[in-house]
Scaffold this active site. Structure first.
Site, short mmCIF file in Angstrom:
data_model
loop_
_atom_site.label_atom_id
_atom_site.label_comp_id
_atom_site.label_asym_id
_atom_site.label_seq_id
_atom_site.Cartn_x
_atom_site.Cartn_y
_atom_site.Cartn_z
N GLU A 152 0.82 -1.22 0.00
CA GLU A 152 0.00 0.00 0.00
C GLU A 152 0.85 1.28 0.00
O GLU A 152 0.84 2.05 0.97
CB GLU A 152 -0.96 0.00 1.19
CG GLU A 152 -1.96 -1.12 1.13
CD GLU A 152 -2.93 -1.12 2.28
OE1 GLU A 152 -2.66 -0.46 3.30
OE2 GLU A 152 -3.98 -1.78 2.16
N GLU A 306 -6.25 -8.30 -0.47
CA GLU A 306 -6.67 -8.37 0.94
C GLU A 306 -8.14 -7.98 1.04
O GLU A 306 -8.60 -7.08 0.34
CB GLU A 306 -5.93 -7.34 1.80
CG GLU A 306 -4.48 -7.58 2.03
CD GLU A 306 -3.88 -6.43 2.86
OE1 GLU A 306 -4.61 -5.80 3.65
OE2 GLU A 306 -2.69 -6.17 2.68
C1 GLA Z 1 -4.14 -2.93 5.05
C2 GLA Z 1 -2.77 -3.50 5.22
C3 GLA Z 1 -2.72 -4.67 6.15
C4 GLA Z 1 -3.60 -4.47 7.33
C5 GLA Z 1 -4.99 -4.21 6.86
C6 GLA Z 1 -5.96 -4.05 7.99
O1 GLA Z 1 -4.82 -3.36 3.96
O2 GLA Z 1 -2.17 -3.85 4.01
O3 GLA Z 1 -1.38 -4.82 6.55
O4 GLA Z 1 -3.16 -3.38 8.07
O5 GLA Z 1 -5.00 -3.03 6.12
O6 GLA Z 1 -7.23 -3.71 7.50
#
Ligand code: GLA
Length: 677
Positions: A152, A306
């Site tokens: 991210e 994710e």
């Molecule tokens: C993001 C991050 C993860 C985690 C999630 C929690 O997507 O990439 O490491 O922190 O959020 O929602």
């Protein structure tokens, strides 16, 4: 379709796996549970830098070797991250200049994650090194399925390294200081620059920032982070690794990347997507995130990197996600092009900052409704494995409707010097998409100025600044018979955010056939009524039609009797202008009417409101996904095969409340979807 579609041999199922948080006896249990659930993919190493490189240049990869061998022996593929989102304390201690600095000059400390400045030379060098080491060691490992560079991208910094890089970027964009001074309108407030060194990032200042400078900073930062991504992927390729490389975008609450240019450089676009509501609108949100990411993938397959299996973070709390919803939502992403159902994270942490985040194995363990749903999902993804193969043209939908999306639209409206702080780009786009979703219409997103062939309807919510190419593409689209719908505060300015004077929307006045003399944004608790009883919020304005005819007028209030929605016909094309944020029902009605006028039908006509129906195109067949979001059963009949039950659906099959159906359709199938009994 301009990219090679990403086609794994089956849907990737699994998620972020952080075994370093646990003793080794738990690793064996993990593998056993993964196998029980049908997990075939584990993303590892995302936050492992401190353990992989405990001090500069000393690597301890033995534990990662063991994890990878364990997974491989368990026939579980590996998505290997480069851990650069979270530099270790030794690094930031040695290189304090690589810690991020806020706009007010506060330098952050380590102790969380993402404590780096992407422009700091030491950080860039260390990132390249760890990527090189990992690629050399694991680049050709048979378990390796993909590289997950960083995590991210999106950490801003306002330090001197950033200032130096920003100046270089600005010189590249403008060439001369004169051009920059003109673009930034520096005649106002005595901001004229005499040398590049005088320019700083938009740091905390006395009052409002220069809006063009602020948007340029966002443009610059996206480009700079893309450079950092490129450096790592170059290291990985140089080491000879040939599996796909990607990084995970984040939706929807913040938006620091210009996803079209990024996507062009990713082997497959991937996204992290978390619901922002426990309510029914979450279902529309799944569709929104999916349609966006598929569009960034040129209409083809993408990766859901994710999501959360068992929690929704909302209203300052972590709400439990109904396991049936988790399964249904996962199929919703797949229906709209995801080649994966990956979660954060596999096993809930016992401590640490995200111990309360949802997981595939919750604190309760495998004896839980959540884990049983994980097993169900694994089995369903296995049953529908053939869906993973896209058609020869790579396009997964038949959508003839496009919505314009661009990060610059978002950034432009984040400036706090606009007529209203309450006009949010994200809300504007989502409300249009939500209405299309309720109407059951297939929708893609496309970039301003991008290729519109194949689309008959184009929806443009609140795109404040347009360059020449964007304006031209709208004109050509309508001239070719396209149906355009424009929402307010679109085409007001050029790409430097200079208002085109003479009446709004200056860039599009002729095309929309009207002139707006003054804007009348609404207070947060204020609404306007239209003559059909619908309501508008956020915005209103004084519209003076020229060639456009009036479809709806304001009723009551200051704009009583004034045009609210207008349309102009140009040959076979039309341009509809909506001067307020219409309520959901009115927006849905408008889109249904425009779509019908363009000969576009929903995927299935007359379905019950609580039942979502999505068609995903496949290699030899199309697939119908039916998701029952309601608390009543539904009934589906048509020629095809229920891939989970393995039975024909001609005589009709029930879809339980909260349940789903995935059907391989016979050629040219039509469907009856009704509320049962
Ligand atoms: C993001 C991050 C993860 C985690 C999630 C929690 O997507 O990439 O490491 O922190 O959020 O929602």
């Amino acid at each position: 379709m301009t990219r090679t579609p990403f086609v794994p041999d089956r849907f990737w199922f699994g998620g972020d796996y952080n075994p370093e948080q646990w003793p080794r006896e738990v690793w064996a249990q993990d593998i056993e549970l993964m196998q029980r659930a049908g997990v075939n993919t584990a993303t590892i190493g995302v936050f492992s830098w401190a353990l992989l490189e405990p001090e500069e240049g000393r690597y301890d990869l033995g534990w990662l070797d063991d994890v990878i061998e364990l997974l491989h022996a368990g026939r579980i593929g590996v998505v290997l991250a480069t851990p650069t989102a979270s530099p270790p304390p030794w690094f930031t201690t040695a290189h304090p200049d690589a810690l991020p600095v806020l706009d007010d000059g506060t330098r952050l400390w380590h102790g969380s994650r993402d404590t780096y400045c992407v422009c700091a030379p030491a950080y860039r060098e260390a990132s390249r090194s760890i990527a090189r080491v990992l690629a050399a060691r694991y680049g050709d490992h048979p378990a390796l399925r993909a590289w997950h560079v960083h995590n991210e991208y999106g950490t801003y910094c306002w330090c001197d390294h950033v200032a130096a890089a920003f100046r270089v970027w600005l010189e590249g964009r403008y060439g001369t200081l004169d051009a920059l001074n003109r673009a930034w309108w520096t005649t106002f407030w005595s901001q004229h620059y005499e040398s590049w060194e005088q320019i700083v990032p938009p740091r905390a200042t006395q009052y409002l920032h220069n809006p063009t400078q602020a948007v340029d900073f966002r443009r610059f930062f996206s480009d700079e982070m893309l450079d950092a991504y490129r450096e790592q992927s170059t290291e990985i390729r140089a080491a000879g690794s040939s599996v796909p490389i990607t990084t995970n975008f984040m939706l929807p609450s913040w938006n620091h990347l210009e996803q079209w240019s990024w996507s062009a450089e990713l082997d497959v676009p991937s996204v992290d997507h978390y619901l922002d509501t426990t309510g029914p609108d979450g279902e529309a949100h799944v569709a929104y995130g999916s349609d966006l990411t598929r569009s960034w993938a040129d209409g083809g397959p993408w990766l859901l990197m994710e999501q959360s299996m068992s929690s929704i973070s909302t209203d300052g709390r972590i709400a439990f996600k109904d396991p049936a919803r988790a399964v249904r939502n996962s199929l919703g992403y797949v229906a709209r092009g995801a080649q994966s159902s990956l979660f954060f994270q596999w096993r809930a942490s016992a401590a640490g900052s995200e111990a309360w985040h949802g997981a595939m194995v919750p604190h309760a363990g495998a004896d839980s409704a959540t884990f049983r749903a994980v097993c169900e999902l694994g089995s369903v993804l296995d049953s529908i494995a053939e869906v993973v193969r896209p058609p020869a043209d790579g396009r997964l939908t038949n959508s003839a409707i496009a919505v314009w999306w661009h990060a610059e639209g978002w950034w432009a409206l984040e400036n706090r010097s606009l007529p209203s702080d309450h006009l949010s780009y994200s809300d504007a786009v989502r409300s249009v998409h939500r209405a299309a979703w309720h109407a059951g219409l297939e929708v893609d997103f496309t970039r301003p100025g991008g290729d519109l062939s194949g689309y008959r309807v184009l929806l443009v919510p609140s795109m404040f600044a347009l360059d020449d190419a964007a304006v031209r593409s709208l004109e050509e689209f309508v001239a070719a018979g396209g149906h355009l719908v424009v929402w307010p505060f679109t085409g007001i300015a050029d790409e430097h955010l200079h208002v085109v004077t003479g009446g709004y929307p200056g860039r599009l006045r002729d095309l929309v056939g009207l002139r707006v003399e003054h804007l009348a944004p609404l207070a947060p608790d204020e609404s306007v009524t239209l003559d059909d009883g619908s309501t508008g919020t956020v915005w209103s304005e004084l519209v003076q039609p020229d060639t456009a005819t009036v479809l709806r007028r304001y009723r009551g209030g200051d704009l009583d009797g004034c045009p609210a929605v207008t349309r102009v016909t140009r040959g076979a094309g039309t341009v509809t202008y909506v001067s307020t944020h219409l309520d959901l029902a009115a927006t849905q009605t408008l889109l249904e009417e425009v779509a019908a006028g363009a000969g576009i039908e929903p995927v299935v006509a007359d379905r019950p409101e609580h039942v979502e129906v999505i068609r995903r195109r496949g290699a030899e067949h199309d697939y119908l996904f039916v998701l029952n979001h309601g608390d009543r059963p539904a009934h589906v009949a048509g020629p095809g095969v229920d891939l989970v039950a393995g039975a024909r659906t001609d005589d009709g099959v029930p879809v339980a409340a909260g349940g789903y159906l995935v059907v391989r359709e016979d050629e040219g199938a039509t469907w009856d979807v009704t509320a049962a009994g």
